[in-house]
Design a protein around this motif. Structure first.
Motif, PDB file in Angstrom:
ATOM      1  N   VAL A  22    -102.709   5.443 -35.877  1.00 19.30           N
ATOM      2  CA  VAL A  22    -101.598   4.496 -35.774  1.00 19.30           C
ATOM      3  C   VAL A  22    -101.621   3.563 -36.986  1.00 19.30           C
ATOM      4  O   VAL A  22    -102.666   3.045 -37.361  1.00 19.30           O
ATOM      5  N   LEU A  69     -95.737  15.702 -30.234  1.00 18.83           N
ATOM      6  CA  LEU A  69     -95.786  14.603 -31.201  1.00 18.83           C
ATOM      7  C   LEU A  69     -94.844  13.473 -30.801  1.00 18.83           C
ATOM      8  O   LEU A  69     -95.196  12.287 -30.888  1.00 18.83           O
ATOM      9  N   ARG A  70     -93.654  13.822 -30.350  1.00 18.47           N
ATOM     10  CA  ARG A  70     -92.685  12.797 -29.968  1.00 18.47           C
ATOM     11  C   ARG A  70     -93.068  12.106 -28.673  1.00 18.47           C
ATOM     12  O   ARG A  70     -92.826  10.904 -28.510  1.00 18.47           O
ATOM     13  N   ILE A 108     -90.089   8.969 -34.656  1.00 16.72           N
ATOM     14  CA  ILE A 108     -91.119   9.027 -35.685  1.00 16.72           C
ATOM     15  C   ILE A 108     -90.712  10.044 -36.763  1.00 16.72           C
ATOM     16  O   ILE A 108     -90.221  11.134 -36.452  1.00 16.72           O
ATOM     17  N   ALA A 145     -97.768   1.550 -33.404  1.00 18.18           N
ATOM     18  CA  ALA A 145     -97.278   2.516 -32.426  1.00 18.18           C
ATOM     19  C   ALA A 145     -97.432   3.960 -32.866  1.00 18.18           C
ATOM     20  O   ALA A 145     -97.554   4.856 -32.030  1.00 18.18           O
ATOM     21  N   SER A 146     -97.428   4.205 -34.176  1.00 15.06           N
ATOM     22  CA  SER A 146     -97.412   5.587 -34.646  1.00 15.06           C
ATOM     23  C   SER A 146     -97.870   5.645 -36.092  1.00 15.06           C
ATOM     24  O   SER A 146     -97.946   4.618 -36.772  1.00 15.06           O
ATOM     25  N   TRP A 187    -105.432   9.561 -30.563  1.00 15.09           N
ATOM     26  CA  TRP A 187    -104.101   9.247 -31.094  1.00 15.09           C
ATOM     27  C   TRP A 187    -104.076   7.879 -31.758  1.00 15.09           C
ATOM     28  O   TRP A 187    -103.393   7.661 -32.756  1.00 15.09           O
ATOM     29  N   TYR A 219     -95.823   9.617 -29.908  1.00  9.26           N
ATOM     30  CA  TYR A 219     -95.518   8.540 -30.850  1.00  9.26           C
ATOM     31  C   TYR A 219     -94.075   8.073 -30.824  1.00  9.26           C
ATOM     32  O   TYR A 219     -93.708   7.155 -31.556  1.00  9.26           O
TER      33      TYR A 219
END
Length: 439
Positions: free
Chosen positions: A257, A317-318, A325, A262-263, A253, A321
Protein backbone atom coordinates in the motif's frame (compact mmCIF):
# COMPACT_ATOMS: atom_id res chain seq x y z
CA UNK A 1 8.13 72.00 -22.03
CA UNK A 2 9.50 70.42 -25.14
CA UNK A 3 12.52 69.14 -23.18
CA UNK A 4 10.25 67.79 -20.45
CA UNK A 5 7.98 66.22 -23.01
CA UNK A 6 10.97 64.41 -24.56
CA UNK A 7 11.89 62.81 -21.23
CA UNK A 8 8.52 61.16 -20.65
CA UNK A 9 8.92 58.45 -23.32
CA UNK A 10 12.43 57.73 -22.06
CA UNK A 11 11.12 57.06 -18.54
CA UNK A 12 8.40 54.89 -19.91
CA UNK A 13 10.90 52.93 -21.95
CA UNK A 14 13.16 52.53 -18.94
CA UNK A 15 10.29 51.27 -16.79
CA UNK A 16 9.21 48.87 -19.51
CA UNK A 17 12.76 47.56 -19.80
CA UNK A 18 12.94 46.94 -16.05
CA UNK A 19 9.60 45.11 -16.04
CA UNK A 20 10.62 43.11 -19.07
CA UNK A 21 13.93 42.12 -17.50
CA UNK A 22 12.17 41.06 -14.31
CA UNK A 23 9.64 39.01 -16.27
CA UNK A 24 12.39 37.36 -18.30
CA UNK A 25 14.34 36.55 -15.15
CA UNK A 26 11.23 35.05 -13.57
CA UNK A 27 10.58 32.93 -16.63
CA UNK A 28 14.15 31.74 -16.82
CA UNK A 29 14.10 30.81 -13.15
CA UNK A 30 11.27 28.42 -13.92
CA UNK A 31 13.34 26.63 -16.50
CA UNK A 32 15.60 23.91 -15.25
CA UNK A 33 19.14 24.36 -16.55
CA UNK A 34 20.39 21.37 -18.47
CA UNK A 35 23.67 19.59 -18.03
CA UNK A 36 25.36 16.43 -19.10
CA UNK A 37 24.57 14.91 -15.75
CA UNK A 38 20.90 15.65 -15.17
CA UNK A 39 19.42 15.36 -18.66
CA UNK A 40 18.99 12.31 -20.86
CA UNK A 41 21.58 12.63 -23.59
CA UNK A 42 20.46 14.49 -26.67
CA UNK A 43 17.46 16.42 -25.39
CA UNK A 44 15.88 18.16 -22.45
CA UNK A 45 12.40 19.21 -21.43
CA UNK A 46 11.10 22.37 -19.80
CA UNK A 47 9.31 21.36 -16.63
CA UNK A 48 8.12 22.81 -13.37
CA UNK A 49 7.11 21.31 -10.07
CA UNK A 50 3.68 21.39 -8.52
CA UNK A 51 0.45 21.35 -10.45
CA UNK A 52 1.18 24.16 -12.87
CA UNK A 53 1.18 23.80 -16.61
CA UNK A 54 4.11 25.19 -18.55
CA UNK A 55 4.23 26.60 -22.02
CA UNK A 56 4.75 24.01 -24.72
CA UNK A 57 4.40 23.83 -28.46
CA UNK A 58 2.25 20.76 -27.82
CA UNK A 59 -1.29 21.08 -26.55
CA UNK A 60 -2.60 19.06 -23.65
CA UNK A 61 -3.21 15.71 -25.33
CA UNK A 62 -3.58 12.09 -24.30
CA UNK A 63 -0.84 10.38 -26.29
CA UNK A 64 0.88 7.18 -25.20
CA UNK A 65 4.31 7.18 -26.87
CA UNK A 66 4.69 3.44 -26.31
CA UNK A 67 1.54 2.77 -28.33
CA UNK A 68 2.95 4.62 -31.36
CA UNK A 69 5.05 3.13 -34.18
CA UNK A 70 8.73 3.61 -33.43
CA UNK A 71 12.00 1.85 -32.67
CA UNK A 72 14.22 1.01 -29.72
CA UNK A 73 17.31 3.24 -29.64
CA UNK A 74 20.36 1.98 -27.77
CA UNK A 75 24.02 3.02 -27.83
CA UNK A 76 25.19 -0.59 -27.64
CA UNK A 77 23.59 -3.91 -26.85
CA UNK A 78 25.10 -3.74 -23.34
CA UNK A 79 24.25 -0.11 -22.57
CA UNK A 80 22.60 0.59 -19.23
CA UNK A 81 21.39 4.19 -19.26
CA UNK A 82 20.93 5.50 -22.76
CA UNK A 83 18.04 3.47 -24.12
CA UNK A 84 14.73 4.82 -25.35
CA UNK A 85 11.67 4.05 -27.40
CA UNK A 86 11.61 6.64 -30.20
CA UNK A 87 8.13 7.15 -31.73
CA UNK A 88 7.79 8.19 -35.35
CA UNK A 89 5.73 11.30 -34.64
CA UNK A 90 7.69 13.05 -37.38
CA UNK A 91 7.36 10.75 -40.36
CA UNK A 92 10.47 9.14 -41.76
CA UNK A 93 9.22 10.20 -45.19
CA UNK A 94 9.38 13.88 -44.19
CA UNK A 95 11.75 16.04 -46.16
CA UNK A 96 14.11 16.84 -43.28
CA UNK A 97 14.94 13.17 -42.78
CA UNK A 98 15.66 12.56 -46.45
CA UNK A 99 18.31 15.25 -46.18
CA UNK A 100 20.22 13.78 -43.24
CA UNK A 101 23.10 13.12 -45.60
CA UNK A 102 23.96 14.56 -48.98
CA UNK A 103 22.59 12.25 -51.66
CA UNK A 104 23.69 14.60 -54.45
CA UNK A 105 20.36 14.06 -56.13
CA UNK A 106 20.98 10.36 -56.74
CA UNK A 107 18.02 8.02 -56.98
CA UNK A 108 17.27 5.58 -54.18
CA UNK A 109 18.72 2.57 -55.99
CA UNK A 110 22.04 4.43 -56.33
CA UNK A 111 22.39 5.28 -52.62
CA UNK A 112 21.17 2.14 -50.82
CA UNK A 113 24.75 0.90 -50.50
CA UNK A 114 26.07 4.23 -49.29
CA UNK A 115 28.45 3.46 -46.40
CA UNK A 116 27.70 6.86 -44.93
CA UNK A 117 24.73 5.19 -43.24
CA UNK A 118 27.35 4.12 -40.70
CA UNK A 119 28.60 4.42 -37.99
CA UNK A 120 25.57 4.15 -35.72
CA UNK A 121 25.28 7.84 -34.87
CA UNK A 122 22.86 9.26 -32.33
CA UNK A 123 19.38 9.79 -33.85
CA UNK A 124 18.71 13.29 -35.16
CA UNK A 125 17.15 15.67 -32.67
CA UNK A 126 13.97 15.96 -34.76
CA UNK A 127 13.31 12.34 -33.84
CA UNK A 128 14.85 12.16 -30.39
CA UNK A 129 13.09 15.21 -29.00
CA UNK A 130 9.83 13.30 -29.28
CA UNK A 131 11.12 10.32 -27.28
CA UNK A 132 9.59 9.80 -23.82
CA UNK A 133 11.67 10.74 -20.80
CA UNK A 134 14.49 8.37 -19.94
CA UNK A 135 13.45 8.06 -16.30
CA UNK A 136 15.95 5.30 -15.59
CA UNK A 137 18.82 7.58 -16.60
CA UNK A 138 17.52 10.41 -14.40
CA UNK A 139 17.11 8.03 -11.46
CA UNK A 140 20.67 6.76 -11.81
CA UNK A 141 22.06 10.29 -12.13
CA UNK A 142 20.23 11.26 -8.95
CA UNK A 143 21.65 8.29 -7.06
CA UNK A 144 25.17 9.01 -8.33
CA UNK A 145 24.85 12.61 -7.20
CA UNK A 146 23.40 11.57 -3.84
CA UNK A 147 26.33 9.19 -3.27
CA UNK A 148 28.83 11.99 -3.94
CA UNK A 149 29.70 14.20 -1.00
CA UNK A 150 31.18 17.03 -3.07
CA UNK A 151 29.44 20.40 -2.73
CA UNK A 152 29.49 21.00 -6.48
CA UNK A 153 27.14 18.05 -6.90
CA UNK A 154 24.50 19.43 -4.56
CA UNK A 155 23.10 21.84 -7.16
CA UNK A 156 22.69 19.05 -9.67
CA UNK A 157 21.06 16.95 -6.97
CA UNK A 158 18.51 19.68 -6.28
CA UNK A 159 17.78 20.07 -9.99
CA UNK A 160 17.18 16.35 -10.37
CA UNK A 161 15.06 16.39 -7.24
CA UNK A 162 12.64 18.85 -8.86
CA UNK A 163 12.00 16.24 -11.53
CA UNK A 164 11.74 13.20 -9.29
CA UNK A 165 9.97 14.50 -6.19
CA UNK A 166 6.76 12.73 -7.19
CA UNK A 167 8.37 9.32 -6.57
CA UNK A 168 8.37 9.89 -2.83
CA UNK A 169 6.48 7.18 -0.92
CA UNK A 170 5.11 5.53 -4.07
CA UNK A 171 4.33 1.83 -4.41
CA UNK A 172 4.40 -0.42 -7.48
CA UNK A 173 2.97 -3.96 -7.59
CA UNK A 174 3.98 -6.34 -10.39
CA UNK A 175 2.09 -9.64 -10.71
CA UNK A 176 3.68 -12.03 -13.18
CA UNK A 177 6.35 -14.65 -13.65
CA UNK A 178 10.15 -14.97 -13.58
CA UNK A 179 10.42 -12.49 -16.45
CA UNK A 180 8.85 -9.81 -14.29
CA UNK A 181 10.91 -10.84 -11.27
CA UNK A 182 14.08 -10.46 -13.35
CA UNK A 183 13.02 -6.99 -14.49
CA UNK A 184 12.12 -5.94 -10.94
CA UNK A 185 15.46 -7.29 -9.67
CA UNK A 186 17.29 -5.25 -12.29
CA UNK A 187 15.56 -2.08 -11.09
CA UNK A 188 16.25 -2.86 -7.43
CA UNK A 189 19.89 -3.85 -8.00
CA UNK A 190 20.53 -0.69 -10.02
CA UNK A 191 19.87 1.34 -6.88
CA UNK A 192 21.48 -1.03 -4.36
CA UNK A 193 18.07 -1.85 -2.89
CA UNK A 194 18.16 -5.17 -1.08
CA UNK A 195 15.40 -7.59 -1.97
CA UNK A 196 13.32 -9.28 0.68
CA UNK A 197 11.67 -12.60 -0.06
CA UNK A 198 8.28 -13.38 1.39
CA UNK A 199 6.58 -16.76 1.84
CA UNK A 200 6.82 -19.21 -1.05
CA UNK A 201 5.32 -22.60 -1.71
CA UNK A 202 7.33 -25.80 -1.76
CA UNK A 203 8.32 -25.61 -5.43
CA UNK A 204 9.02 -21.83 -5.37
CA UNK A 205 6.85 -21.25 -8.43
CA UNK A 206 4.68 -18.98 -6.28
CA UNK A 207 6.70 -16.32 -4.51
CA UNK A 208 6.86 -12.75 -3.19
CA UNK A 209 9.81 -10.36 -3.61
CA UNK A 210 9.95 -6.76 -2.31
CA UNK A 211 12.53 -4.00 -2.39
CA UNK A 212 12.58 -0.39 -1.25
CA UNK A 213 14.61 2.29 -3.01
CA UNK A 214 15.54 4.46 -0.05
CA UNK A 215 16.23 7.67 -2.00
CA UNK A 216 12.47 8.03 -2.50
CA UNK A 217 11.01 5.39 -0.20
CA UNK A 218 9.77 3.75 -3.39
CA UNK A 219 8.44 0.24 -2.77
CA UNK A 220 8.44 -2.32 -5.57
CA UNK A 221 6.81 -5.71 -5.04
CA UNK A 222 6.59 -8.75 -7.29
CA UNK A 223 4.01 -11.48 -6.81
CA UNK A 224 4.63 -14.60 -8.86
CA UNK A 225 1.36 -16.41 -9.19
CA UNK A 226 2.94 -19.50 -10.73
CA UNK A 227 1.18 -22.36 -12.46
CA UNK A 228 -2.52 -21.90 -13.07
CA UNK A 229 -5.45 -24.15 -12.35
CA UNK A 230 -5.26 -27.41 -10.41
CA UNK A 231 -3.00 -29.16 -12.91
CA UNK A 232 0.58 -27.99 -12.46
CA UNK A 233 3.66 -29.69 -13.81
CA UNK A 234 5.70 -32.33 -12.02
CA UNK A 235 7.04 -31.17 -8.68
CA UNK A 236 4.83 -28.08 -8.54
CA UNK A 237 2.32 -27.40 -5.81
CA UNK A 238 -1.27 -28.15 -6.79
CA UNK A 239 -3.20 -25.07 -5.70
CA UNK A 240 -5.97 -23.11 -7.34
CA UNK A 241 -5.73 -19.39 -8.08
CA UNK A 242 -8.07 -18.67 -5.16
CA UNK A 243 -5.99 -20.79 -2.78
CA UNK A 244 -2.82 -18.92 -3.74
CA UNK A 245 -4.41 -15.52 -3.29
CA UNK A 246 -5.77 -16.50 0.12
CA UNK A 247 -2.55 -18.14 1.33
CA UNK A 248 0.20 -15.87 0.01
CA UNK A 249 -1.04 -12.54 -1.27
CA UNK A 250 -4.02 -11.44 0.80
CA UNK A 251 -2.05 -11.63 4.09
CA UNK A 252 0.62 -9.35 2.60
CA UNK A 253 -1.66 -6.88 0.80
CA UNK A 254 -0.81 -4.08 3.21
CA UNK A 255 2.92 -4.24 2.48
CA UNK A 256 2.39 -2.77 -0.99
CA UNK A 257 0.00 0.00 0.00
CA UNK A 258 1.36 3.40 -1.00
CA UNK A 259 0.93 6.89 0.36
CA UNK A 260 -2.82 6.86 -0.24
CA UNK A 261 -3.15 4.21 2.47
CA UNK A 262 -5.44 2.02 0.39
CA UNK A 263 -3.60 0.57 -2.59
CA UNK A 264 -0.44 0.56 -4.67
CA UNK A 265 -0.11 3.50 -7.03
CA UNK A 266 0.07 1.14 -10.01
CA UNK A 267 -0.43 -2.58 -10.69
CA UNK A 268 1.10 -4.36 -13.69
CA UNK A 269 0.17 -7.99 -14.30
CA UNK A 270 0.28 -10.80 -16.85
CA UNK A 271 -0.20 -14.58 -16.87
CA UNK A 272 1.02 -15.42 -20.37
CA UNK A 273 3.86 -17.91 -19.96
CA UNK A 274 2.30 -19.81 -17.04
CA UNK A 275 -0.98 -19.90 -18.95
CA UNK A 276 0.83 -21.25 -21.99
CA UNK A 277 2.56 -23.90 -19.87
CA UNK A 278 -0.76 -25.03 -18.47
CA UNK A 279 -2.45 -25.44 -21.84
CA UNK A 280 0.43 -27.17 -23.64
CA UNK A 281 0.86 -29.55 -20.71
CA UNK A 282 -2.85 -30.34 -20.66
CA UNK A 283 -2.80 -31.01 -24.40
CA UNK A 284 0.22 -33.31 -24.04
CA UNK A 285 -1.67 -35.32 -21.44
CA UNK A 286 -4.76 -35.39 -23.65
CA UNK A 287 -2.91 -36.95 -26.60
CA UNK A 288 -0.69 -39.06 -24.31
CA UNK A 289 2.34 -37.41 -25.85
CA UNK A 290 5.85 -37.26 -24.49
CA UNK A 291 6.86 -33.91 -25.94
CA UNK A 292 5.29 -30.53 -25.32
CA UNK A 293 4.19 -28.68 -28.47
CA UNK A 294 4.41 -24.87 -28.19
CA UNK A 295 3.59 -24.37 -31.86
CA UNK A 296 0.01 -25.59 -31.66
CA UNK A 297 -2.75 -23.00 -32.04
CA UNK A 298 -5.05 -23.12 -28.98
CA UNK A 299 -8.73 -23.82 -29.60
CA UNK A 300 -11.61 -21.54 -28.69
CA UNK A 301 -12.37 -23.35 -25.43
CA UNK A 302 -8.81 -22.75 -24.24
CA UNK A 303 -9.07 -19.07 -25.12
CA UNK A 304 -12.33 -18.83 -23.18
CA UNK A 305 -10.74 -20.47 -20.13
CA UNK A 306 -7.78 -18.09 -20.31
CA UNK A 307 -9.93 -14.96 -20.55
CA UNK A 308 -11.92 -16.19 -17.54
CA UNK A 309 -8.64 -16.63 -15.69
CA UNK A 310 -7.67 -13.04 -16.54
CA UNK A 311 -11.04 -11.79 -15.37
CA UNK A 312 -10.62 -13.70 -12.12
CA UNK A 313 -7.19 -12.16 -11.54
CA UNK A 314 -8.41 -8.64 -12.28
CA UNK A 315 -11.37 -9.22 -9.99
CA UNK A 316 -9.04 -10.33 -7.18
CA UNK A 317 -6.96 -7.17 -7.55
CA UNK A 318 -10.00 -4.91 -7.61
CA UNK A 319 -11.61 -6.65 -4.66
CA UNK A 320 -8.39 -6.12 -2.72
CA UNK A 321 -7.59 -2.52 -3.68
CA UNK A 322 -10.72 -1.02 -5.22
CA UNK A 323 -12.17 -0.90 -8.71
CA UNK A 324 -10.49 2.35 -9.72
CA UNK A 325 -6.91 1.25 -9.00
CA UNK A 326 -4.73 1.79 -12.12
CA UNK A 327 -4.09 -1.65 -13.64
CA UNK A 328 -1.99 -2.51 -16.69
CA UNK A 329 -1.78 -5.80 -18.52
CA UNK A 330 1.80 -6.35 -19.73
CA UNK A 331 1.83 -8.14 -23.06
CA UNK A 332 3.78 -11.39 -23.04
CA UNK A 333 7.37 -11.54 -24.26
CA UNK A 334 7.63 -14.68 -26.39
CA UNK A 335 10.14 -17.42 -25.69
CA UNK A 336 13.60 -17.60 -27.23
CA UNK A 337 12.91 -20.97 -28.81
CA UNK A 338 12.33 -22.33 -32.28
CA UNK A 339 8.55 -22.23 -31.82
CA UNK A 340 8.78 -18.89 -29.92
CA UNK A 341 5.48 -19.70 -28.21
CA UNK A 342 2.59 -19.70 -30.66
CA UNK A 343 0.26 -20.63 -27.81
CA UNK A 344 1.40 -17.62 -25.76
CA UNK A 345 0.99 -15.35 -28.78
CA UNK A 346 -2.64 -16.37 -29.22
CA UNK A 347 -3.34 -16.17 -25.49
CA UNK A 348 -1.93 -12.66 -25.59
CA UNK A 349 -4.33 -11.72 -28.37
CA UNK A 350 -7.23 -13.06 -26.33
CA UNK A 351 -5.96 -11.05 -23.36
CA UNK A 352 -6.05 -7.84 -25.39
CA UNK A 353 -9.72 -8.43 -26.09
CA UNK A 354 -10.45 -9.29 -22.46
CA UNK A 355 -8.70 -6.14 -21.25
CA UNK A 356 -10.77 -3.99 -23.56
CA UNK A 357 -13.95 -5.54 -22.19
CA UNK A 358 -12.75 -5.30 -18.58
CA UNK A 359 -11.57 -1.67 -18.82
CA UNK A 360 -7.87 -2.46 -18.33
CA UNK A 361 -5.13 -0.66 -20.24
CA UNK A 362 -2.27 -2.47 -21.94
CA UNK A 363 1.46 -1.99 -21.44
CA UNK A 364 2.83 -3.31 -24.73
CA UNK A 365 6.32 -4.22 -23.53
CA UNK A 366 6.07 -7.75 -24.93
CA UNK A 367 5.19 -6.39 -28.35
CA UNK A 368 8.02 -3.83 -28.35
CA UNK A 369 10.72 -6.40 -27.53
CA UNK A 370 9.35 -9.16 -29.73
CA UNK A 371 12.16 -10.44 -31.92
CA UNK A 372 15.00 -9.32 -29.61
CA UNK A 373 15.73 -12.90 -28.64
CA UNK A 374 19.51 -12.46 -28.69
CA UNK A 375 19.05 -10.27 -25.59
CA UNK A 376 17.66 -13.18 -23.56
CA UNK A 377 19.71 -14.95 -20.89
CA UNK A 378 17.72 -18.18 -21.36
CA UNK A 379 14.49 -19.24 -23.03
CA UNK A 380 12.29 -16.74 -21.22
CA UNK A 381 14.29 -14.18 -19.22
CA UNK A 382 15.77 -10.94 -20.58
CA UNK A 383 19.47 -10.43 -19.91
CA UNK A 384 21.10 -7.34 -18.38
CA UNK A 385 20.55 -5.26 -21.47
CA UNK A 386 18.84 -2.19 -22.90
CA UNK A 387 15.52 -4.05 -22.88
CA UNK A 388 15.50 -3.94 -19.09
CA UNK A 389 16.12 -0.20 -19.20
CA UNK A 390 13.24 0.16 -21.66
CA UNK A 391 10.96 -1.66 -19.21
CA UNK A 392 11.93 0.75 -16.40
CA UNK A 393 11.30 3.78 -18.62
CA UNK A 394 7.88 2.43 -19.55
CA UNK A 395 6.93 1.64 -15.95
CA UNK A 396 7.88 5.10 -14.73
CA UNK A 397 6.04 6.75 -17.61
CA UNK A 398 2.86 5.09 -16.33
CA UNK A 399 3.73 5.75 -12.68
CA UNK A 400 4.32 9.43 -13.51
CA UNK A 401 0.88 9.50 -15.02
CA UNK A 402 -0.72 8.08 -11.86
CA UNK A 403 0.55 11.16 -10.02
CA UNK A 404 -1.00 13.64 -12.45
CA UNK A 405 2.08 14.07 -14.62
CA UNK A 406 1.54 14.62 -18.32
CA UNK A 407 4.07 14.08 -21.10
CA UNK A 408 3.21 14.94 -24.69
CA UNK A 409 5.56 14.13 -27.57
CA UNK A 410 8.62 14.23 -25.33
CA UNK A 411 7.62 17.38 -23.43
CA UNK A 412 6.80 17.17 -19.72
CA UNK A 413 3.95 19.62 -20.01
CA UNK A 414 2.73 19.06 -16.47
CA UNK A 415 4.46 17.76 -13.37
CA UNK A 416 2.78 15.67 -10.71
CA UNK A 417 -0.16 17.19 -8.87
CA UNK A 418 0.09 15.94 -5.30
CA UNK A 419 -3.45 17.18 -4.56
CA UNK A 420 -4.99 14.77 -7.08
CA UNK A 421 -5.99 11.24 -6.18
CA UNK A 422 -4.36 8.44 -8.13
CA UNK A 423 -7.68 7.48 -9.68
CA UNK A 424 -8.46 11.04 -10.81
CA UNK A 425 -5.00 11.45 -12.32
CA UNK A 426 -5.22 8.11 -14.11
CA UNK A 427 -8.70 8.77 -15.47
CA UNK A 428 -7.69 11.99 -17.24
CA UNK A 429 -6.54 9.95 -20.25
CA UNK A 430 -7.94 6.52 -19.43
CA UNK A 431 -11.03 6.69 -21.66
CA UNK A 432 -8.96 7.96 -24.59
CA UNK A 433 -6.39 5.18 -24.26
CA UNK A 434 -9.10 2.54 -23.95
CA UNK A 435 -10.80 3.89 -27.05
CA UNK A 436 -7.53 3.72 -28.97
CA UNK A 437 -6.67 0.23 -27.71
CA UNK A 438 -5.71 -2.05 -30.57
CA UNK A 439 -6.74 -5.67 -30.41
Amino acid sequence: MQLYGAKVPAKILLAAAVVGAFFLTLQMSRRLPTSEMDDPAGYSADITSGNKFISSENSYECINPYAQPGFIWMDTRTTVDNTSWVPFYSGLLDKQFSQLWDTRGLSVDKIVNDTRYFPNNFPPNDLLKNAPTQWFQLLRHYKNAADTAENRILLKLRKLGTRLYWLKNRSLLVVGDSVDETLVSHLCNSFDASQEYGPTNDSNETSIVTCNIKEWNLTITHWQLGCVGNHCGAGETIESIDQKWDRYFIPTWGSVVGQNGASPDLVIFQLGLWGEQFFVDQYRKYIHGKKIDYSRTPNVRELVVYTRLLRRTISKLRDMYGYHIPILYRTTALKNTKEQGVVALNLDRAARYACRELDVEIMDFGWLVRGYYSFYSDEVNIDKSPLRTLWVNMVFWYLFRTQGGVEVRGDLVRMADMDMTTADAWNICHDTFMKDLKI
